[in-house]
Design an enzyme around this catalytic site. Structure first.
Site, PDB file in Angstrom:
ATOM      1  CD  GLN A   1      43.396 126.513 -13.343  1.00 59.90           C
ATOM      2  OE1 GLN A   1      44.073 125.839 -12.844  1.00 59.90           O
ATOM      3  NE2 GLN A   1      42.985 126.177 -14.708  1.00 59.90           N
TER       4      GLN A   1
ATOM      5  CB  CYS B   1      36.787 126.563  -9.508  1.00 63.98           C
ATOM      6  SG  CYS B   1      38.290 125.666  -8.614  1.00 63.98           S
ATOM      7  CB  CYS B   2      35.507 123.291 -13.712  1.00 65.12           C
ATOM      8  SG  CYS B   2      34.118 124.322 -14.362  1.00 65.12           S
ATOM      9  N   GLY B   3      37.639 124.699 -15.110  1.00 63.41           N
ATOM     10  CA  GLY B   3      38.457 125.593 -15.747  1.00 63.41           C
ATOM     11  C   GLY B   3      37.795 126.977 -16.348  1.00 63.41           C
TER      12      GLY B   3
ATOM     13  CB  THR C   1      31.363 125.024 -11.752  1.00 60.48           C
ATOM     14  OG1 THR C   1      32.765 124.612 -11.699  1.00 60.48           O
ATOM     15  CG2 THR C   1      30.736 125.586 -10.448  1.00 60.48           C
TER      16      THR C   1
END
Length: 217
Positions: free
Chosen positions: A64, A146-148, A154
């Site tokens: 992120q 995207c992810c955390g 991802t």
């Protein structure tokens, strides 16, 4: 098919050229390599997001992004950001996308999850297909997935994309684990990637990115 090296990336920036007193970079454009004069250092720090990496031309992956990463993202001229989570990203990212007219696509991991479910676990086949349909459509580019942390969720999506591209499972697994850190990969993620039915993703060759068409030849 083996994983490409960083030198193979089409959108890479080449070595500095110091044949005179000025500083240049050789930047690849659609017309070829164009010499660009660097006149001064950037006024803002250029910091990529956690686990940022180019995947293919104009396709990127990361964790992120936070405000310190926004000057870097502006250089990518993003048209779409795909967010792989049930919960909303940070307000700063929402405002950034709104200000710069970037399409923020929410790809819920599990749209039927309840309050007691862990929103960070797993991806459904339906959500993976939705993200991949976005990725195989060139009108959404430049695009960031995207992810955390930019690791497992991802990694799952990119792994399934590599399957579509014809990569062998050993290369897919190596790329996935490259981003998982010292804790290593998750066997369930690798099993999901292996079992994913690539035929479920519809590819319109008239609207697909060139790099994808090349991989399908």
């Amino acid at each position: 098919m083996d994983s490409p090296t960083l030198e193979d990336r089409e959108n890479s920036i080449e070595d500095c050229d110091d044949d005179d007193d000025n500083i240049y970079i050789n930047e690849e454009t659609e017309e070829g390599h164009e010499k660009v004069l660097v006149t001064h250092a950037p006024q803002e720090r250029i910091v990529p997001p956690l686990n940022f990496c180019p995947v293919e031309r104009y396709l990127y992956r990361s964790g992120q992004p936070s405000p310190v990463n926004f000057p870097f993202l502006l250089n990518l001229n993003l048209k779409t950001i795909v967010w792989l989570a049930n919960e909303e990203p940070q307000d700063s990212l929402l405002e950034f996308c709104d200000t710069h007219k970037i399409n923020l696509q929410f790809a819920a991991i599990n749209p039927d999850a309840g309050e007691d479910d862990n929103p960070w676990d797993g991806l459904t086949e339906h959500s993976i297909i939705n993200v991949l349909q976005t990725i195989v459509t060139k009108e959404n580019y430049p695009l960031l997935v995207c992810c955390g942390m930019g690791r497992h969720r991802t990694g799952t999506v990119i792994g399934c994309l590599r399957r579509i591209m014809g990569w062998n499972l050993a290369s897919v697994s190596e790329e996935y684990r490259r981003f998982t850190g010292s804790r290593g990969g998750r066997i369930l993620v690798e099993l999901l990637i292996e079992a994913f039915d690539t035929a479920l993703v519809e590819i319109d060759k008239k609207n697909a990115p060139d790099w994808l068409l090349t991989s399908l030849e």
